[in-house]
Design a protein around this motif. Structure first.
Motif, PDB file in Angstrom:
ATOM      1  N   LEU A 110      24.499  37.108  42.480  1.00 37.24           N
ATOM      2  CA  LEU A 110      25.455  36.343  41.691  1.00 37.24           C
ATOM      3  C   LEU A 110      26.889  36.560  42.200  1.00 37.24           C
ATOM      4  O   LEU A 110      27.756  37.060  41.481  1.00 37.24           O
ATOM      5  CB  LEU A 110      25.364  36.775  40.213  1.00 37.24           C
ATOM      6  N   PRO A 111      27.155  36.203  43.465  1.00 35.85           N
ATOM      7  CA  PRO A 111      28.525  36.377  43.971  1.00 35.85           C
ATOM      8  C   PRO A 111      29.459  35.352  43.336  1.00 35.85           C
ATOM      9  O   PRO A 111      28.998  34.294  42.901  1.00 35.85           O
ATOM     10  CB  PRO A 111      28.382  36.089  45.473  1.00 35.85           C
ATOM     11  N   ILE A 112      30.751  35.648  43.283  1.00 42.90           N
ATOM     12  CA  ILE A 112      31.700  34.623  42.822  1.00 42.90           C
ATOM     13  C   ILE A 112      31.681  33.480  43.842  1.00 42.90           C
ATOM     14  O   ILE A 112      31.383  33.712  45.019  1.00 42.90           O
ATOM     15  CB  ILE A 112      33.139  35.180  42.651  1.00 42.90           C
ATOM     16  N   PRO A 113      32.004  32.252  43.418  1.00 37.43           N
ATOM     17  CA  PRO A 113      31.927  31.113  44.350  1.00 37.43           C
ATOM     18  C   PRO A 113      32.770  31.323  45.612  1.00 37.43           C
ATOM     19  O   PRO A 113      32.323  30.995  46.715  1.00 37.43           O
ATOM     20  CB  PRO A 113      32.451  29.933  43.529  1.00 37.43           C
ATOM     21  N   GLU A 114      33.958  31.924  45.484  1.00 37.22           N
ATOM     22  CA  GLU A 114      34.828  32.148  46.663  1.00 37.22           C
ATOM     23  C   GLU A 114      34.141  33.060  47.673  1.00 37.22           C
ATOM     24  O   GLU A 114      34.458  33.030  48.860  1.00 37.22           O
ATOM     25  CB  GLU A 114      36.156  32.813  46.252  1.00 37.22           C
ATOM     26  N   GLY A 115      33.215  33.888  47.207  1.00 34.98           N
ATOM     27  CA  GLY A 115      32.546  34.850  48.078  1.00 34.98           C
ATOM     28  C   GLY A 115      31.621  34.225  49.099  1.00 34.98           C
ATOM     29  O   GLY A 115      31.194  34.895  50.033  1.00 34.98           O
ATOM     30  N   THR A 116      31.310  32.940  48.921  1.00 37.14           N
ATOM     31  CA  THR A 116      30.360  32.316  49.845  1.00 37.14           C
ATOM     32  C   THR A 116      31.015  31.263  50.746  1.00 37.14           C
ATOM     33  O   THR A 116      30.317  30.570  51.467  1.00 37.14           O
ATOM     34  CB  THR A 116      29.201  31.649  49.059  1.00 37.14           C
TER      35      THR A 116
END
Ligand code: F0G
Length: 456
Positions: free
Chosen positions: A140-146
């Motif tokens: 469940l990474p934050i969206p910016e993390g991908t």
């Protein structure tokens, strides 16, 4: 002073054997273009991993001589235990031969039918051990993390909204929330204290354990000091202690921020869980005061854990990775930004847009960096995580095609890093000439270690 120096002198050196381009072409052909199959002595700058590759200090080598090799109750164990407790605060400290052994024990004792683990991004050994136990791992990474090209100071953060939803939806099936600091699979990106504490509180409110995968806790702590509001004046040890505050346990590979060549540990607060973990440890690793390690290794780790929190070391450490990032970024090389704590992750998909994922742009780039200058990185893309659809045979790839250049700790100097940048930039200048690869051999599991390739 503007120049940040390596905060050490070099006492012992290991020669690098120089190779020619023609020799490297031959090695690549023999290895089927797979850098895992090349001998280390044929590599000039080895950036395959930062794990187990650190240089030890004079004090660590002295510890190697002081190691107490008693089977039970070794003095070296107590020194190790004291050091781990000083930083993490956990009651039970259980040594293991490396990080994944701690994972294996933890996920075995926590296992139940239908078990689920939620995390920022599970590292591949973590995921593999969870799945091997029969459980499910959800990232469940934050969206910016991908998204490689967007800046965020804490790209390693877990998405708290989705964490709350998953905890509510899955109830007691969730056995633990696991936050990995720094987030290796997401680019070596840090997690903020604010995010860690919020995730911990959500886990605890649902009656779930909160576990930290702490392989790179010191690098994470230093990022917090530099980037998180209100943290800049705190000693980094204090910040490190707060990473573990209120958590239920940690799995640690001492091969990273332990500054050791081997080792790890599982640390827990719960007496009953620790009892079960020690019983399993005796079966697979060894007696609880050595757990798969020699006394000398425990000494090296105890000393390494002291040295890794030295702020001039951490300043140099993060700066040397950032320095490589700056040199490449200035010339337009696509990569995950900002630089991680232990590695630069080149965005091979954007570097070689003319090579489709099924022709392995990351593998092409990694092999080319080796050919160009003997630099060995690692592909983290379609070779490592891609699959063939069993029905159609079509390629199913991961979201990103990356090449990780991981920097071993205290091993290379600034001129080595300058050299690496030059190699990358030379390949970048003639990127349009590179063409794709096809896989000529693949093993049924973990295919990246043994796969072989040929030109398309
Ligand atoms: N967790 C993380 C975040 C890791 O990066 C690793 C290892 C492990 C657990 C497992 O530890 O190797 O001691 O068993 N990462 C290495 C790497 C292999 O190259 O990133 P281990």
């Amino acid at each position: 002073m503007k120049t940040i120096i390596e905060p050490f002198k070099i006492k012992s050196v290991e020669p690098i054997r120089m190779t020619t381009r023609a020799e490297r072409a031959l090695h690549l052909a023999e290895a089927g273009q797979n850098l895992f199959l090349i001998r280390a002595e044929d590599v000039l700058i080895d950036l395959l991993t930062d794990s187990g590759t650190s240089s030890m200090s004079a004090e660590q080598w002295a510890g190697i001589m002081r190691g107490d090799e008693s089977y039970a109750g070794s003095r070296s164990f107590f020194r190790f235990e004291e050091e781990v407790r000083r930083i993490t605060g956990f009651k039970h400290v259980i040594p293991t031969h490396q990080g994944r052994a701690a994972e294996k024990i933890l996920f075995t004792i926590l296992h139940r039918e239908g078990a689920v683990y939620l995390g920022n991004t599970h590292f591949d050994t973590t995921r593999a051990n969870i799945e091997f136990a029969g459980a499910e791992a959800i990232d469940l990474p934050i969206p910016e993390g991908t998204v490689p090209s967007t800046y965020h100071p804490f790209k390693g953060n877990i998405d708290l909204g989705r964490l709350e939803q998953e905890l509510a939806a899955r109830g007691s099936a969730v056995r633990a929330v696991i936050v990995t600091v720094t987030n290796n699979s997401g680019g070596g990106q840090p997690v903020s204290l604010e995010n860690l504490h919020a995730a911990r509180d959500l886990a605890h409110r649902s009656g779930t354990l909160f576990i930290v995968d702490s392989c790179r806790f010191a690098e994470n702590a230093y990022f917090v000091k530099r980037r998180e509001p209100g943290q800049s004046e705190r000693p980094v040890l204090d910040i490190a202690q707060e990473i573990f505050a209120g958590a239920d346990g940690t799995t640690m590979s001492a091969k990273k921020d332990g500054l050791a060549n081997i080792g790890g540990f599982l640390a827990l607060n719960d007496d009953e869980l620790a009892r079960q973990a020690r019983n399993l440890l005796i079966l697979t690793e060894g007696f609880p005061t050595y757990g798969g390690l020699a006394g000398r290794d425990l000494e090296a780790i105890a000393q390494g854990l002291r040295e890794v929190l030295d702020e001039s070391y951490l300043l140099y450490r993060l700066r040397s990775v950032e320095y490589l990032e700056e040199k490449l970024q200035r010339n337009g090389v696509p990569m995950i930004i900002p630089a991680g704590g232990h590695a630069v992750y080149l965005d091979a998909g954007a570097f070689l847009p003319h090579i489709p994922p099924e022709q392995f742009p990351g593998q092409v780039l990694a092999a080319e960096l080796y050919l160009e200058g003997g630099v060995r990185g690692v592909e983290i893309g379609s070779v490592m995580f891609g699959k063939r659809d069993p029905k159609t045979g079509a390629h199913v790839g991961p979201r990103m095609e990356l090449v990780r250049l991981a920097i071993p700790r205290r091993v290379y100097t600034q001129s080595h890093i300058d050299y690496v940048a030059e190699v990358v930039l030379q390949v970048f200048a003639r990127r349009a000439e590179l063409s794709g690869l096809r896989m000529t051999y693949e093993a049924p599991f973990l295919r990246h270690f043994t796969a072989r390739f040929a030109a398309v």
